[in-house]
Design a protein around this motif. Structure first.
Motif, short mmCIF file in Angstrom:
data_model
loop_
_atom_site.label_atom_id
_atom_site.label_comp_id
_atom_site.label_asym_id
_atom_site.label_seq_id
_atom_site.Cartn_x
_atom_site.Cartn_y
_atom_site.Cartn_z
N THR A 276 0.84 -1.19 0.00
CA THR A 276 0.00 0.00 0.00
C THR A 276 0.87 1.24 0.00
OG1 THR A 276 -0.08 0.07 2.41
CG2 THR A 276 -1.82 -1.19 1.29
N VAL A 277 0.24 2.38 -0.22
CA VAL A 277 0.97 3.65 -0.17
C VAL A 277 1.07 4.11 1.27
CG1 VAL A 277 0.33 4.35 -2.49
CG2 VAL A 277 -1.14 4.95 -0.58
N GLY A 278 1.99 5.00 1.53
CA GLY A 278 2.21 5.47 2.89
C GLY A 278 1.32 6.62 3.29
N TYR A 279 0.18 6.80 2.59
CA TYR A 279 -0.74 7.89 2.92
C TYR A 279 -1.32 7.68 4.31
CZ TYR A 279 -4.62 11.13 2.56
OH TYR A 279 -5.48 12.15 2.79
N PRO A 280 -1.42 8.64 5.15
CA PRO A 280 -1.31 10.09 5.01
C PRO A 280 0.08 10.63 5.31
CG PRO A 280 -2.25 9.63 7.13
CD PRO A 280 -2.01 8.31 6.46
N PHE A 281 1.05 9.75 5.54
CA PHE A 281 2.40 10.21 5.87
C PHE A 281 3.19 10.61 4.63
CE2 PHE A 281 1.04 7.14 9.11
CZ PHE A 281 0.94 8.01 10.17
N GLN A 282 2.76 10.16 3.48
CA GLN A 282 3.36 10.53 2.20
C GLN A 282 2.25 11.09 1.33
OE1 GLN A 282 4.97 6.93 0.66
NE2 GLN A 282 6.73 6.92 2.03
N PRO A 283 2.57 12.02 0.46
CA PRO A 283 1.51 12.56 -0.40
C PRO A 283 0.98 11.49 -1.35
CG PRO A 283 3.64 13.49 -1.00
CD PRO A 283 3.86 12.66 0.23
N LEU A 284 -0.32 11.55 -1.60
CA LEU A 284 -0.97 10.60 -2.48
C LEU A 284 -1.10 11.22 -3.86
CD1 LEU A 284 -2.42 7.85 -2.58
CD2 LEU A 284 -4.52 9.05 -2.00
N GLU A 285 -0.55 10.57 -4.87
CA GLU A 285 -0.64 11.09 -6.23
C GLU A 285 -1.95 10.62 -6.83
OE1 GLU A 285 2.67 10.72 -8.82
OE2 GLU A 285 4.12 10.93 -7.20
N MET A 286 -2.69 11.57 -7.36
CA MET A 286 -3.99 11.27 -7.92
C MET A 286 -3.85 10.97 -9.42
SD MET A 286 -5.42 11.45 -5.13
CE MET A 286 -6.92 10.78 -5.75
N PRO A 287 -4.64 10.06 -9.95
CA PRO A 287 -4.56 9.73 -11.37
C PRO A 287 -5.11 10.85 -12.24
CG PRO A 287 -6.39 8.56 -10.35
CD PRO A 287 -5.64 9.25 -9.24
N ALA A 288 -4.75 10.84 -13.50
CA ALA A 288 -5.26 11.85 -14.44
C ALA A 288 -6.77 11.71 -14.53
CB ALA A 288 -4.63 11.64 -15.80
N GLY A 289 -7.46 12.83 -14.59
CA GLY A 289 -8.92 12.82 -14.67
C GLY A 289 -9.60 12.75 -13.33
N PHE A 290 -8.84 12.79 -12.23
CA PHE A 290 -9.44 12.76 -10.90
C PHE A 290 -10.23 14.04 -10.69
CE2 PHE A 290 -9.25 13.93 -6.39
CZ PHE A 290 -9.85 12.80 -5.83
N ARG A 291 -11.42 13.91 -10.14
CA ARG A 291 -12.28 15.09 -9.91
C ARG A 291 -12.17 15.51 -8.46
NH1 ARG A 291 -17.52 12.79 -12.87
NH2 ARG A 291 -17.58 11.74 -10.87
N GLY A 292 -11.37 16.54 -8.23
CA GLY A 292 -11.20 17.07 -6.88
C GLY A 292 -11.87 18.42 -6.75
N LYS A 293 -11.32 19.26 -5.91
CA LYS A 293 -11.88 20.58 -5.59
C LYS A 293 -11.94 21.46 -6.84
CE LYS A 293 -10.66 24.73 -3.09
NZ LYS A 293 -9.59 25.42 -2.40
N PRO A 294 -13.10 22.06 -7.13
CA PRO A 294 -13.19 23.00 -8.24
C PRO A 294 -12.44 24.29 -7.91
CG PRO A 294 -15.37 22.32 -7.51
CD PRO A 294 -14.40 21.82 -6.51
N GLU A 295 -11.61 24.74 -8.82
CA GLU A 295 -10.85 25.97 -8.65
C GLU A 295 -11.44 27.01 -9.59
OE1 GLU A 295 -8.32 28.06 -6.51
OE2 GLU A 295 -8.34 25.88 -6.31
N HIS A 296 -11.86 28.15 -9.05
CA HIS A 296 -12.51 29.22 -9.80
C HIS A 296 -11.51 30.31 -10.11
CE1 HIS A 296 -15.04 32.97 -9.91
NE2 HIS A 296 -15.57 32.25 -10.87
N ASN A 297 -11.38 30.67 -11.38
CA ASN A 297 -10.50 31.76 -11.80
C ASN A 297 -11.36 33.01 -11.99
OD1 ASN A 297 -8.85 33.59 -13.15
ND2 ASN A 297 -7.77 31.97 -14.24
N GLU A 298 -11.25 33.92 -11.05
CA GLU A 298 -12.07 35.13 -11.04
C GLU A 298 -11.82 36.01 -12.26
OE1 GLU A 298 -12.76 38.82 -7.94
OE2 GLU A 298 -11.82 36.99 -7.22
#
Length: 176
Positions: free
Chosen positions: A15-37
């Motif tokens: 397994t990965v060492g998450y949360p002690f190591q950063p977890l790399e997300m796969p391409a196309g992962f839908r995370g937090k929407p970022e709004h460009n004002e």
């Protein structure tokens, strides 16, 4: 028992060492929407498309500003806001850890000026949206200056102008 520990050591971590190591997300992962004002024209397409009503747009009391607001606590990370945004002002990021101590920290908002109708003075659209429409019409070419000037009028005043022009054409046809 010693053989088992040697085998585990040789095989390594499964397994990965998450949360002690950063977890790399796969391409196309839908995370937090970022709004460009800066890119946003406040058209409201994202607010209409949001199934969870996480994105809202509201006029202030004197109708001079429209406020775009997102509540990440309500967001279901479906990506509809990104799909419908005409200027790509919203992008889904790989960020998914949104835990906060204060519920208010799960909100983001910004305000945009609203333009008033040149004839009747009623507010009718965000200024950035009207400016964008004006730039698009100017870049297309072959658009009459009177059509671009109509952008300064609300929908009711445009309808009144069009009805008046239609009646004038009808009178001219009868006379001809």
């Amino acid at each position: 028992m010693l053989k088992l520990f040697k085998e585990i050591r040789r095989a390594g971590d499964a397994t990965v060492g998450y949360p002690f190591q950063p977890l790399e997300m796969p391409a196309g992962f839908r995370g937090k929407p970022e709004h460009n004002e800066k890119l946003c024209i406040a058209c409201g397409a994202c607010a209409i498309a949001c199934p969870a009503n996480a994105i809202t747009m509201e006029l202030n009391a004197d109708q001079s500003l429209i406020t775009w607001d997102i509540s990440y606590g309500r967001c279901i990370f479906c990506g509809r806001c990104q799909e419908v945004c005409p200027l790509f002002a919203i992008k889904l990021t790989g960020e998914f850890e949104l835990a906060v101590k204060n519920k208010g920290d799960l909100r983001e908002s910004c305000s945009y000026a609203v333009v008033q109708c040149a004839r009747c003075g009623r507010p009718y659209a965000p200024a950035k949206e009207v400016d964008y429409a004006r730039r698009v019409l100017a870049s297309v070419g072959g658009v009459a200056a009177t059509d671009i000037e109509k952008l300064d009028l609300c929908l009711d005043c445009r309808r009144a102008d069009d009805a008046e022009a239609f009646q004038k054409q009808a009178r001219e046809r009868k006379g001809a």
